[in-house]
Design an enzyme around this catalytic site. Structure first.
Site, mmCIF file in Angstrom:
data_model
loop_
_atom_site.group_PDB
_atom_site.id
_atom_site.type_symbol
_atom_site.label_atom_id
_atom_site.label_comp_id
_atom_site.label_asym_id
_atom_site.label_seq_id
_atom_site.Cartn_x
_atom_site.Cartn_y
_atom_site.Cartn_z
ATOM 1 N N HIS A 156 -2.660 -12.882 21.230
ATOM 2 C CA HIS A 156 -1.808 -14.012 20.801
ATOM 3 C C HIS A 156 -0.628 -14.220 21.752
ATOM 4 C CE1 HIS A 156 -3.910 -13.538 16.885
ATOM 5 N NE2 HIS A 156 -3.773 -12.254 17.156
ATOM 6 N N SER A 277 9.807 -27.279 45.212
ATOM 7 C CA SER A 277 10.155 -28.493 44.479
ATOM 8 C C SER A 277 10.999 -29.379 45.381
ATOM 9 C CB SER A 277 10.950 -28.119 43.224
ATOM 10 O OG SER A 277 11.717 -29.224 42.782
ATOM 11 N N LYS A 283 12.905 -23.372 43.529
ATOM 12 C CA LYS A 283 11.583 -23.195 42.947
ATOM 13 C C LYS A 283 10.532 -22.634 43.897
ATOM 14 C CE LYS A 283 10.431 -24.102 39.318
ATOM 15 N NZ LYS A 283 10.072 -25.371 38.689
ATOM 16 N N GLU A 290 -2.425 -23.363 39.436
ATOM 17 C CA GLU A 290 -2.430 -24.474 38.470
ATOM 18 C C GLU A 290 -3.563 -25.449 38.789
ATOM 19 O OE1 GLU A 290 1.895 -25.683 37.302
ATOM 20 O OE2 GLU A 290 1.929 -24.916 39.345
#
Ligand code: ARG
Length: 458
Positions: A156, A277, A283, A290
């Site tokens: 979980h 970024s 970043k 992804e």
């Protein structure tokens, strides 16, 4: 370029209809297979005396020349010739003259395209199986390099118990092994030779289809001419395998994306696989992972596209079938890229051992070990669960640690507790005491690594 079927036509085809129906823009990828299949076919026509041996020889030597042009990248595809078959046919005619007109004897594009697609699928299935094996090896290398590292494992997405990082990595190796098995199963079912089924019913000419199958290295010849030209199961199966493989890639990617967050901070993904970024100068984003997760959506929809394409088609060949190519080609290309990128990921991935060391001292990670301590002393599972649950609740509420409890306090939860239970509040101990087959026990994990290495290097 004249069409292979032009003579029966009363008028010119509409130019937009041509653009809409031509497939050379994508089926050029089949050039090599079209030529190799045609060489075997021409040899068979000569051997069976359906055409003169001299013509067969001319055709074969012309096709071999085209083959080397394709290898060198010098073959000129003609965008005005509707498909790969027409391209090869017309290039051959230019090269050897009228003997080329005999090549298309006792075959049709309906069986030829299935042959080309099967050869493509067979080659790609093996390339991808090899790619998966390479990835498995790089996962094993990473696992072995970090054999002493212990990580929290989650259910979980809540911290549950500790495991060896290597054990977690071996889970990926298992998944990938099943993927290879599926690909090889598909290979076996794809390995039947359809050429010579012609349009759909076979031919009255004295062909030898088994000869063609043998020449091309197929284990068998397709048994039913109708099925031969209609069947695209091998594409559905390939796409299904690639969808499942992508699902595995995506789950791996997700683990690493989570582990790389500043909140978890377990790993460092190499700069070469990240991006920055345009507005936030600090970043370092895991974009490649992804995109592996994102591209998996395409692998699913390519499978879906193929299933939908087929579901309403009557036997036998329908032009809809031409559209089996873009989804297949795309999935193959993406899967191969993903394999290579994941291999690079494992080769360069750094583990933040200091962060992990601090993270795995959390006492709640050992709750099951403490419960099993009581079970070993004869307490029922239920009572042991209650005792440990109550102890953890009270400690959490009071902000105290199990490690700081006195023997008397421990016994207030269960009289069978002794101070020696505290030796279980230790991640190394937690993995070491696991005994069951397939557990995270360091000795059995190392054994499994050795077995995998043997298997993958065999
Ligand atoms: N380009 C076609 C395909 O990919 C080849 C077969 C064409 N056959 C036909 N009867 N029009 O399926």
């Amino acid at each position: 370029m004249t069409k292979l079927w032009g003579s029966r036509f009363k008028g010119k085809t509409d130019s937009l209809a041509d653009k809409f129906s031509f497939s050379i823009e994508y089926d050029y990828r089949l050039a090599k297979y079209d030529v190799i299949g045609s060489i075997a076919h021409a040899q068979m026509l000569g051997k069976c005396k359906i055409i003169r041996q001299t013509d067969a020889k001319k055709i074969v030597s012309g096709l071999k020349k085209l083959n080397s042009q394709i290898d060198k990248g010098t073959f000129k595809f003609d965008p005005k010739a509707e498909d790969i078959h027409t391209n090869i046919q017309s290039a051959l005619k230019k090269l050897i003259g009228s003997a080329a007109d005999k090549l298309h004897t006792a075959r049709s594009r309906n069986d030829l395209i299935v042959l080309d697609m099967k050869l493509f699928c067979l080659v790609e299935l093996i390339l991808i199986v090899n790619g998966i094996a390479k990835l498995q090896k790089s996962i094993l290398k990473f696992a072995e390099k970090n054999i002493d590292v212990i990580v929290p494992a989650y259910t979980h997405l809540q911290a549950a118990q500790v495991v060896l990082l290597a054990h977690h990595m071996l889970a990926y190796v298992e998944m990938l092994e099943r993927d290879k098995g599926r690909l090889l199963d598909t290979f076996e079912r794809t390995d039947t030779m359809p050429l010579g089924s012609c349009a759909l019913s076979g031919t009255s000419l004295p062909t030898d289809r088994n000869y063609v199958a043998r020449e091309l290295g197929f284990v068998a010849t397709t048994r039913n001419s109708i099925d031969s030209v209609s069947d695209r199961d091998f594409i559905v199966e390939s796409l299904s395998n690639y969808a499942i493989l992508g699902m595995h890639f995506s789950r791996m990617a997700e683990d690493f994306i989570v582990w790389a967050t500043s909140e978890f901070n377990f790993i460092d993904i190499d700069w070469s696989l990240c991006t920055g970024s345009s507005i936030m100068p600090h970043k370092k984003n895991p974009d490649i992972l992804e995109l592996i997760r994102g591209e998996t959506a395409g692998l699913y929809s390519n499978l879906n596209e193929m299933l939908v394409l087929l579901k309403g088609l009557p036997l036998t060949y329908n032009r809809d079938l031409q559209l089996d190519k873009p989804p297949l080609f795309q999935s193959v290309e993406k899967v191969k890229d993903m394999l290579e990128l994941l291999e690079k990921l494992f080769a360069s991935l750094k583990v933040k051992k200091d962060v992990l060391k601090k993270r795995i001292v959390d006492e709640t990670l050992f709750s099951v070990d403490i419960m099993e301590y009581l079970i070993k002393k004869g307490v029922s599972y239920r009572k042991a669960h209650d005792a440990v649950g109550t102890m953890i609740r009270k400690c959490t509420d009071k902000g105290t640690k199990i490690a700081d409890l006195t023997e008397e306090q421990l016994k207030s939860y269960c009289p069978l507790f002794k101070l020696d239970v505290k030796k279980l509040l230790n991640p190394q101990m937690s993995v070491k005491i696991k005994k069951s087959f397939g557990s995270t026990n360091p000795i059995s994990v190392q054994k499994q690594i050795n077995q995998w290495k043997k298997l993958l290097h065999a």
